[in-house]
Write an enzyme that holds these catalytic residues in place. Structure first.
Site, mmCIF file in Angstrom:
data_model
loop_
_atom_site.group_PDB
_atom_site.id
_atom_site.type_symbol
_atom_site.label_atom_id
_atom_site.label_comp_id
_atom_site.label_asym_id
_atom_site.label_seq_id
_atom_site.Cartn_x
_atom_site.Cartn_y
_atom_site.Cartn_z
ATOM 1 N N ASP A 1 1.014 -1.139 0.094
ATOM 2 C CA ASP A 1 0.036 0.006 -0.032
ATOM 3 C C ASP A 1 0.888 1.161 -0.102
ATOM 4 O O ASP A 1 1.662 1.486 0.951
ATOM 5 C CB ASP A 1 -0.893 -0.042 1.281
ATOM 6 C CG ASP A 1 -1.877 1.137 1.308
ATOM 7 O OD1 ASP A 1 -1.435 2.289 0.833
ATOM 8 O OD2 ASP A 1 -2.908 1.073 2.040
ATOM 9 N N PHE A 2 0.950 2.016 -1.119
ATOM 10 C CA PHE A 2 1.815 3.482 -0.975
ATOM 11 C C PHE A 2 1.581 4.179 0.063
ATOM 12 O O PHE A 2 2.330 5.279 0.013
ATOM 13 C CB PHE A 2 1.899 3.598 -2.533
ATOM 14 C CG PHE A 2 0.659 4.240 -3.227
ATOM 15 C CD1 PHE A 2 -0.460 4.831 -2.752
ATOM 16 C CD2 PHE A 2 0.384 3.731 -4.415
ATOM 17 C CE1 PHE A 2 -1.294 5.283 -3.297
ATOM 18 C CE2 PHE A 2 -0.645 4.033 -5.158
ATOM 19 C CZ PHE A 2 -1.554 4.746 -4.710
ATOM 20 N N HIS B 1 -5.395 10.996 -10.182
ATOM 21 C CA HIS B 1 -6.783 11.050 -10.267
ATOM 22 C C HIS B 1 -7.734 10.101 -9.379
ATOM 23 O O HIS B 1 -9.072 10.257 -9.648
ATOM 24 C CB HIS B 1 -7.166 11.201 -11.736
ATOM 25 C CG HIS B 1 -7.187 9.678 -12.648
ATOM 26 N ND1 HIS B 1 -7.532 9.481 -13.964
ATOM 27 C CD2 HIS B 1 -6.694 8.660 -12.017
ATOM 28 C CE1 HIS B 1 -7.272 8.171 -14.102
ATOM 29 N NE2 HIS B 1 -6.948 7.524 -13.095
#
Length: 433
Positions: free
Chosen positions: A294-295, A313
């Site tokens: 998970d960044f 986005h």
């Protein structure tokens, strides 16, 4: 005004005669963007875009309001007619038979001749297929070729996907807009409370989604790799954060034989990515790492160059700033080299901004997020410790490359010989607007 319109008509008709006549071959060459064919003249391509932008403004100015309204109301017809062309492989059959009559095409496809005639007539008005004015025989042209299932760009994946499930999904957009509605159109359509990407993975829909996003990577690769100065980072490992199933990484490594790359993705997608780069693939040895995580929470691989393509986005401003700060903290600082490349569809006015506006509504319906203007991206960058150094609008792409440099960590200053924040001036190799 009558004299001005007559003058305008004469000039437009004269230009059409030239572009459809003696300049037709040169125009085809300028518009062709493929791995094996990319015009050496980016400046002519940009002039074409300038012209498209101006002509669209002219069309908007002159078109009677009721005609514009009718176009909007029935715009869905375009998608459904294209879906028919894909469903029955019309371009593939034309390719085998060309030049061919409607009767021959109907026989080859097993379709009702009158109905096929009406579909082809509609497609012809959209610009698909060439038709001999004397014989009525059909051939493929540069636009209908994009509908072929053997076309390198695989645009057909978009034609098969968006007019089906996404078309149905958007029927819930009016419900989403209510102030008391917590769910997105996507969540309402699928009747789920789960985050969309989790839901897609758990229901087996993720493969179809990655197929569509992969098409975007394949389509844009020639322009992205030709029009950005990758030689500036040729000695660095490019970390693709949110790499999908690795389509861009594959194109990048194939284009630059000495380059190296790394990928960071959600664990489930990272496993798919690993399967796409088996040990016997000659490119695998140049992929430094494929990391699942998970960044927002897990460690991001260290490097001096990062790539975020169609990532921001998906997220609100606070999350975007958080991610950019995490990359800034992780980045190996090399003056004049360190950068993060943001590849997104930038919102701007006119015909050339239409793709970003389509995407803006898709993001609203998918995850209540958005596409952004250049000014909005600049603000995000500055709040996260970056400065916008350069903007490149690559040929054949729906996106721009925004190059961010870490504040206080690199020499030089933003270059500024661009043509302003207009779509036509998007030789934004422009460097800073």
């Amino acid at each position: 005004m009558e004299n001005e319109l007559e003058h305008l008509n004469w000039n437009i008709k004269h230009a059409l005669l030239q572009l459809e006549g003696p300049l037709a071959q040169e125009l085809d060459s300028c518009l062709e963007v493929s791995p094996g064919a990319l015009s050496p003249s980016n400046s002519v391509y940009q002039k074409i875009l300038d012209t498209v932008q101006v002509l669209d403004k002219l069309l908007v100015t002159l078109t009677p309001p009721h005609m514009t309204l009718v176009d909007g109301v029935f715009a869905f017809t375009n998608s459904k007619v294209l879906l028919c062309a894909s469903e029955y492989a019309l371009a593939d059959h034309v390719q085998k038979l060309q030049p061919c009559s409607i009767s021959q095409l109907a026989e080859a496809t097993g379709l009702h001749e009158q109905g096929l005639f009406q579909i082809v007539r509609y497609l012809r008005e959209m610009g698909y297929f060439s038709q001999d004015p004397k014989t009525g025989l059909l051939s493929n042209n540069r636009l209908s070729n994009l509908l072929r299932k053997d076309h390198w760009a695989t645009w057909i994946n978009w034609v098969d996907f968006f007019p089906r499930e996404y078309y149905d999904l958007l029927s819930r957009l009016p419900d989403q807009l209510r102030s008391d509605q917590p769910k997105t159109a996507t969540e309402l359509f699928y009747n789920t409370d789960k985050p969309i990407y989790q839901y897609l993975a758990e229901t087996g829909r993720a493969a179809g989604f990655h197929k569509v996003t992969g098409t975007g990577s394949v389509v844009e690769a020639p322009g992205l790799l030709a029009d950005y100065p990758w030689e500036e980072v040729k000695s660095e490992t490019v970390v693709d954060v949110g790499a999908g199933v690795g389509d861009f990484i594959r194109s990048y490594l194939e284009k630059f034989p000495d380059a190296t790359a790394a990928a960071f993705e959600l664990p489930s997608t990272a496993e798919i990515l690993k399967q796409r780069f088996p040990d016997d693939d000659p490119l695998t040895s140049r992929i430094v790492s494929i990391t699942g995580g998970d960044f927002f929470q897990d460690p991001i691989p260290e490097s001096s160059v990062y790539l975020l393509r169609w990532i921001l986005h998906n997220w609100g401003d606070e999350d975007c700033i958080k991610l950019l700060r995490r990359i800034r903290e992780t980045m190996v600082i090399k003056p004049g080299v360190s950068r993060v490349l943001i590849i997104e569809s930038v919102l701007f006015d006119g015909r050339l901004g239409r793709g970003a506006r389509y995407a803006d509504i898709r993001m609203l319906a998918r995850c209540r997020n958005k596409e952004r203007t250049l000014g909005e991206y600049r603000k995000l960058a500055e709040e996260a410790g970056w400065r916008l150094n350069r903007v490149v609008s690559p040929r054949g792409c729906l996106t721009q490359i925004m190059e961010l440099r870490p504040v206080g960590a690199c020499t030089g200053s933003p270059r500024a010989n661009g043509n302003g924040n207009s779509a036509g001036g998007l030789e934004w190799e422009s460097e800073l607007m």
